[in-house]
Write an enzyme that holds these catalytic residues in place. Structure first.
Site, PDB file in Angstrom:
ATOM      1  N   CYS A   2       0.840  -1.187   0.000  1.00 33.39           N
ATOM      2  CA  CYS A   2       0.000   0.000   0.000  1.00 33.39           C
ATOM      3  C   CYS A   2       0.883   1.248   0.000  1.00 33.39           C
ATOM      4  O   CYS A   2       1.908   1.300   0.663  1.00 33.39           O
ATOM      5  CB  CYS A   2      -0.945   0.074   1.193  1.00 33.39           C
ATOM      6  SG  CYS A   2      -2.109  -1.273   1.248  1.00 33.39           S
ATOM      7  N   ARG A  27       4.104  -0.429  -4.775  1.00 36.29           N
ATOM      8  CA  ARG A  27       3.789  -0.941  -3.439  1.00 36.29           C
ATOM      9  C   ARG A  27       2.480  -1.731  -3.402  1.00 36.29           C
ATOM     10  O   ARG A  27       2.161  -2.362  -2.393  1.00 36.29           O
ATOM     11  CB  ARG A  27       3.676   0.222  -2.445  1.00 36.29           C
ATOM     12  CG  ARG A  27       4.928   1.055  -2.359  1.00 36.29           C
ATOM     13  CD  ARG A  27       4.712   2.239  -1.453  1.00 36.29           C
ATOM     14  NE  ARG A  27       4.585   1.828  -0.075  1.00 36.29           N
ATOM     15  CZ  ARG A  27       5.601   1.699   0.757  1.00 36.29           C
ATOM     16  NH1 ARG A  27       6.824   1.967   0.349  1.00 36.29           N
ATOM     17  NH2 ARG A  27       5.405   1.303   1.990  1.00 36.29           N
ATOM     18  N   TRP A  75      -2.582  -2.821  -1.713  1.00 38.77           N
ATOM     19  CA  TRP A  75      -2.206  -4.236  -1.838  1.00 38.77           C
ATOM     20  C   TRP A  75      -3.041  -4.949  -0.781  1.00 38.77           C
ATOM     21  O   TRP A  75      -2.827  -4.758   0.416  1.00 38.77           O
ATOM     22  CB  TRP A  75      -0.712  -4.420  -1.584  1.00 38.77           C
ATOM     23  CG  TRP A  75      -0.239  -5.806  -1.820  1.00 38.77           C
ATOM     24  CD1 TRP A  75       0.126  -6.357  -3.018  1.00 38.77           C
ATOM     25  CD2 TRP A  75      -0.059  -6.839  -0.835  1.00 38.77           C
ATOM     26  NE1 TRP A  75       0.508  -7.657  -2.831  1.00 38.77           N
ATOM     27  CE2 TRP A  75       0.411  -7.989  -1.518  1.00 38.77           C
ATOM     28  CE3 TRP A  75      -0.251  -6.914   0.548  1.00 38.77           C
ATOM     29  CZ2 TRP A  75       0.686  -9.183  -0.863  1.00 38.77           C
ATOM     30  CZ3 TRP A  75       0.022  -8.094   1.201  1.00 38.77           C
ATOM     31  CH2 TRP A  75       0.493  -9.218   0.489  1.00 38.77           C
ATOM     32  N   ASN A 100      -1.479   2.444   5.623  1.00 39.65           N
ATOM     33  CA  ASN A 100      -0.552   1.408   5.157  1.00 39.65           C
ATOM     34  C   ASN A 100      -0.145   0.618   6.393  1.00 39.65           C
ATOM     35  O   ASN A 100       0.331   1.198   7.360  1.00 39.65           O
ATOM     36  CB  ASN A 100       0.664   2.088   4.497  1.00 39.65           C
ATOM     37  CG  ASN A 100       1.836   1.143   4.283  1.00 39.65           C
ATOM     38  OD1 ASN A 100       2.989   1.552   4.369  1.00 39.65           O
ATOM     39  ND2 ASN A 100       1.573  -0.110   4.015  1.00 39.65           N
ATOM     40  N   GLY A 101      -0.378  -0.687   6.358  1.00 31.83           N
ATOM     41  CA  GLY A 101      -0.005  -1.511   7.513  1.00 31.83           C
ATOM     42  C   GLY A 101      -1.120  -2.472   7.855  1.00 31.83           C
ATOM     43  O   GLY A 101      -2.005  -2.723   7.030  1.00 31.83           O
ATOM     44  N   GLU A 482      17.406 -17.749  -7.372  1.00 32.56           N
ATOM     45  CA  GLU A 482      17.028 -16.405  -7.826  1.00 32.56           C
ATOM     46  C   GLU A 482      16.452 -16.475  -9.251  1.00 32.56           C
ATOM     47  O   GLU A 482      15.466 -15.805  -9.570  1.00 32.56           O
ATOM     48  CB  GLU A 482      18.256 -15.485  -7.737  1.00 32.56           C
ATOM     49  CG  GLU A 482      18.063 -14.076  -8.251  1.00 32.56           C
ATOM     50  CD  GLU A 482      16.943 -13.298  -7.573  1.00 32.56           C
ATOM     51  OE1 GLU A 482      16.412 -13.731  -6.540  1.00 32.56           O
ATOM     52  OE2 GLU A 482      16.573 -12.250  -8.123  1.00 32.56           O
ATOM     53  N   LYS A 486      12.672 -15.296 -10.222  1.00 37.75           N
ATOM     54  CA  LYS A 486      12.372 -14.311 -11.281  1.00 37.75           C
ATOM     55  C   LYS A 486      11.346 -14.878 -12.255  1.00 37.75           C
ATOM     56  O   LYS A 486      10.390 -14.222 -12.616  1.00 37.75           O
ATOM     57  CB  LYS A 486      13.626 -13.931 -12.069  1.00 37.75           C
ATOM     58  CG  LYS A 486      14.638 -13.062 -11.412  1.00 37.75           C
ATOM     59  CD  LYS A 486      14.243 -11.626 -11.219  1.00 37.75           C
ATOM     60  CE  LYS A 486      13.523 -11.451  -9.916  1.00 37.75           C
ATOM     61  NZ  LYS A 486      14.269 -11.224  -8.746  1.00 37.75           N
ATOM     62  N   GLU A 489       7.814 -15.267 -10.612  1.00 41.04           N
ATOM     63  CA  GLU A 489       7.074 -14.065 -10.224  1.00 41.04           C
ATOM     64  C   GLU A 489       6.591 -13.248 -11.414  1.00 41.04           C
ATOM     65  O   GLU A 489       5.535 -12.629 -11.338  1.00 41.04           O
ATOM     66  CB  GLU A 489       7.812 -13.209  -9.180  1.00 41.04           C
ATOM     67  CG  GLU A 489       9.107 -12.593  -9.581  1.00 41.04           C
ATOM     68  CD  GLU A 489       9.816 -11.877  -8.420  1.00 41.04           C
ATOM     69  OE1 GLU A 489       9.186 -11.547  -7.411  1.00 41.04           O
ATOM     70  OE2 GLU A 489      11.026 -11.654  -8.542  1.00 41.04           O
ATOM     71  N   HIS A 505      17.167 -37.295  -5.803  1.00 35.72           N
ATOM     72  CA  HIS A 505      16.374 -37.578  -4.597  1.00 35.72           C
ATOM     73  C   HIS A 505      14.936 -37.092  -4.746  1.00 35.72           C
ATOM     74  O   HIS A 505      14.255 -36.910  -3.737  1.00 35.72           O
ATOM     75  CB  HIS A 505      17.039 -36.945  -3.374  1.00 35.72           C
ATOM     76  CG  HIS A 505      18.398 -37.499  -3.108  1.00 35.72           C
ATOM     77  ND1 HIS A 505      18.598 -38.807  -2.722  1.00 35.72           N
ATOM     78  CD2 HIS A 505      19.619 -36.948  -3.222  1.00 35.72           C
ATOM     79  CE1 HIS A 505      19.908 -39.023  -2.584  1.00 35.72           C
ATOM     80  NE2 HIS A 505      20.545 -37.912  -2.881  1.00 35.72           N
ATOM     81  N   LYS A 603       6.227  -4.540  -4.222  1.00 35.08           N
ATOM     82  CA  LYS A 603       7.680  -4.467  -4.092  1.00 35.08           C
ATOM     83  C   LYS A 603       8.132  -4.297  -2.655  1.00 35.08           C
ATOM     84  O   LYS A 603       9.082  -4.902  -2.207  1.00 35.08           O
ATOM     85  CB  LYS A 603       8.208  -3.316  -4.935  1.00 35.08           C
ATOM     86  CG  LYS A 603       9.718  -3.282  -4.940  1.00 35.08           C
ATOM     87  CD  LYS A 603      10.256  -2.623  -6.148  1.00 35.08           C
ATOM     88  CE  LYS A 603      11.748  -2.829  -6.234  1.00 35.08           C
ATOM     89  NZ  LYS A 603      12.088  -4.214  -6.563  1.00 35.08           N
TER      90      LYS A 603
HETATM   91  C1  G6P Z   1       9.326  -8.331  -2.103  1.00 38.53           C
HETATM   92  C2  G6P Z   1       9.884  -7.899  -3.437  1.00 38.53           C
HETATM   93  C3  G6P Z   1      11.209  -8.597  -3.703  1.00 38.53           C
HETATM   94  C4  G6P Z   1      12.172  -8.352  -2.567  1.00 38.53           C
HETATM   95  C5  G6P Z   1      11.568  -8.714  -1.202  1.00 38.53           C
HETATM   96  C6  G6P Z   1      12.431  -8.201  -0.070  1.00 38.53           C
HETATM   97  O1  G6P Z   1       8.977  -9.657  -2.141  1.00 38.53           O
HETATM   98  O2  G6P Z   1       8.967  -8.190  -4.473  1.00 38.53           O
HETATM   99  O3  G6P Z   1      11.765  -8.098  -4.900  1.00 38.53           O
HETATM  100  O4  G6P Z   1      13.324  -9.105  -2.765  1.00 38.53           O
HETATM  101  O5  G6P Z   1      10.294  -8.102  -1.064  1.00 38.53           O
HETATM  102  O6  G6P Z   1      12.453  -6.801  -0.111  1.00 38.53           O
HETATM  103  P1  G6P Z   1      13.644  -5.925   0.387  1.00 38.53           P
HETATM  104  O7  G6P Z   1      13.216  -4.518   0.070  1.00 38.53           O
HETATM  105  O8  G6P Z   1      13.760  -6.155   1.865  1.00 38.53           O
HETATM  106  O9  G6P Z   1      14.872  -6.330  -0.329  1.00 38.53           O
END
Ligand code: G6P
Length: 608
Positions: A2, A27, A75, A100-101, A482, A486, A489, A505, A603
């Site tokens: 948010c 956000r 969000w 927000n929260g 990673e 990617k 997501e 396994h 994000k």
């Molecule tokens: C969310 C974002 C990711 C990020 C993670 C941690 O899931 O979509 O891209 O890696 O948060 O966020 P930070 O700001 O703590 O790296």
């Protein structure tokens, strides 16, 4: 999660709120809304499901304008994305609130307020705050006192902005666990979840402390701490330009951010290495004191930042530092044994991730040597609350899928590893080699980016697939994680990462011609082992997509391969990440997904 923005000015603030919402969309983007006080001091509210663009159409159609207003992009936590759940929330005509929260005791409060006759129109925890405030206002006409009193009943983390016709010349904001900044203008002031939202109107900011409440009017900002005492908070000038958060010629932020990597890696190294030497003084005096005593490292992070921590574990243990790495949401709720002289390290792009921040706060009483954060946002909570900050200088990262933040985190971690290795007797010759390898990194990444067209071609093979398997060994296992993150997501293809040696396994059972298997093949001591694992995949008809070092002889029957040259072992995980980012990007384009704002994600995760 948010984003909130608000403004009070002599001019119409609605376009400023809309631009702010657009900049905060990373956000959360399932619904959005605006509430303003019109010239008759009535609250006008417009909300819409979907992205800010949908709200903008409604606002333009209604010709909404005002010199005081608040806005929100959501969000969803409590209640599905729907207009009724979109903010601002109101209680009658008395108050409008953006939040927000999360309010943890919202169910109890809702029950009490319903019993008192308040009617709820949403499933959100935020509407509870609006009615709670209206309830308090019935017996406490002083608006500020009423807000204080109402907020004292809230349990949870929140940033709030409130407007009311009762007090038409100011808005009131509170920061209690979620980020909030005040942007200062001349005859106008603004509030937002982050500075980017307000960069088009100001570069001067006040970052509220936890528990602060501020009255924001056109000509002044008065701040009170959690004890109700008026306080002064430092005014800081942001060095980030408004345009640094823009897309430029790129189709997506993610692509722009992938291509920015050579520059931001160089920026992150700037002033920290020189002529084959680590310039450790650039970390600051407090860092030196901490690192002198460090025998062990605990790394805590979430998402992509967690993967950076996992890579660093291999690097740190190579130089004799014991290291454990854990996701913040698990760490914060368990008992930990902290060996003597353990440095607590957080990694975070935003510096506001709720779990990481809570982990840091919890760590303060657990006997750590001290805390160091590797972070991308200088004004963030993590930076302010850690003993030492080692900044990545990636600039604003807007794409929800993190790219340049990850590579610069790894660069910062290399610097940290070098500093600790020197304390363990690393020779000046070795330091020179490793520093030179870092120095060469921006150019190496530039060369990898030239593979963009070939990777785009490779992506065609994924467009019809529903699953993918990423393999890696050693420090390339987290790189495989990673890569899988990617892909899942942004393309919504189910992707899993496995240490290549574990294939037999379990996951080998899944391998067939429909399961693309992606693997980085650096020229390292585990190469032969990984190739044997890949043989096992080929023997079962699995399709292989490889990124290998030019020197590597693969000796498999059918596979697609792109070769990388002149890669150094110390920085190879960083270099091999880049083709995986590009692969995910191009697969997502073929799938037609929303690359920068994938469904259900946000994000900056400022809720638990
Ligand atoms: C969310 C974002 C990711 C990020 C993670 C941690 O899931 O979509 O891209 O890696 O948060 O966020 P930070 O700001 O703590 O790296």
């Amino acid at each position: 999660m948010c984003g909130i923005v608000g403004g009070i000015a002599q001019r119409d603030v609605v376009p400023i709120l809309m631009e702010g919402l657009k900049r905060l969309e990373y956000r959360g983007y399932d619904s959005a809304g605006v509430a303003v006080l019109d010239e008759r001091q009535h609250i006008q509210r417009i909300r819409s499901v979907g992205k800010v663009a949908a709200l903008k159409d409604l606002i333009d159609g209604a010709a909404l304008s005002s010199s005081l207003g608040i806005a929100h992009t959501r969000w969803a936590t409590h209640g599905m994305p729907a207009e009724r759940n979109a903010h601002p929330h109101m209680s009658g005509e008395r108050v409008a609130i953006v939040h927000n929260g999360i309010i943890e005791n919202y169910a109890d409060l809702r029950q009490d307020l319903s019993a008192k006759g308040f009617t709820f129109t949403s499933e959100t925890d935020t509407e509870v705050i609006a009615h709670l405030l209206a309830d308090v206002l019935a017996s406490e006409p002083d608006f500020i006192k009423a807000i204080r009193k109402a907020s004292s009943k809230l349990v949870g983390a929140y940033a709030l902005a409130v407007v009311s016709p009762d007090d038409p010349d100011q808005m009131v904001v509170i920061r209690a666990g979620s980020p909030l900044v005040i942007g200062l203008g001349v005859g106008e002031n603004f509030i937002a979840s982050d500075v980017f939202a307000l960069l088009p109107v100001t570069q001067r900011f006040i970052f509220l402390d936890e528990g602060d409440l501020a009255h924001v009017s056109r000509d002044e900002v008065r701040i009170f701490d959690d004890q109700g005492r008026q306080v002064e908070r430092e005014v800081r000038t942001s060095r980030v330009s408004a345009s640094s958060a823009e897309k430029g010629p790129y189709r997506h932020y993610m692509l722009k951010e992938i291509f920015e990597q050579p520059a931001v890696i160089a920026e992150t190294l700037e002033g920290r290495i020189h002529k084959g030497k680590l310039l450790e003084d650039s970390f600051g005096f407090e860092a030196k004191q901490l690192l002198d005593k460090t025998q062990n490292v605990h790394i805590i992070a979430c998402g992509t930042s967690y993967h950076a921590g996992l890579v660093a574990r291999y690097w740190l243990e190579e130089v004799g530092i014991h290291c454990s790495v854990e996701v913040a949401s698990e760490f914060r709720y368990r008992q930990v044994v902290v060996p003597e002289n353990t440095l607590f390290v957080t990694i975070s792009q935003s510096g506001e991730t709720a779990d990481t921040l809570a982990a840091l706060r919890g760590a303060e009483t657990q006997g750590y040597l001290g805390s160091l954060t590797i972070c991308n946002v200088p004004e963030s909570s993590l930076v302010r609350e850690s003993n030492v900050a080692l900044m990545t200088r990636a600039g604003p990262e807007i794409g929800v899928a993190s790219t340049k933040a990850f590579s610069t985190q790894l660069v910062a971690l290399r610097l940290l590893v070098l500093a600790l290795a020197k304390r363990r007797g690393m020779s000046t010759e070795r330091e020179r080699e490793l520093v030179e390898e870092l120095h060469a990194l921006p150019r190496q990444v530039e060369v990898i980016l030239e593979l963009n067209d070939a990777i785009k071609e490779m992506a065609n093979a994924f467009a019809e697939k529903n699953h993918a398997l990423f393999l890696g060994r050693g420090s390339f296992y987290p790189i495989a994680m990673e890569g899988a993150l990617k892909l899942k997501e942004i393309s919504y293809i189910h992707a899993e990462a496995y240490p290549a040696g574990e294939l037999k396994h379990g996951p080998l059972a899944l391998v067939d011609a429909e399961m693309p298997v992606i693997c980085a093949l650096p020229d390292d001591p585990l190469l032969e082992k990984v190739i044997s694992n890949l043989q096992e995949v080929r023997a079962r008809g699995g399709e292989l997509f490889l990124f290998s070092d030019q020197k590597v002889k693969i000796g498999l029957d059918r596979f697609q391969n792109l070769t990388l040259s002149d890669i150094y072992p110390s920085t190879a995980p960083i270099v091999y990440t880049v083709p995986l980012q590009l692969l995910s990007y191009h697969v997502a384009i073929l799938k037609g997904t929303d690359v920068d704002q994938p469904r259900n994600l946000a994000k900056s995760v400022t809720v638990e």
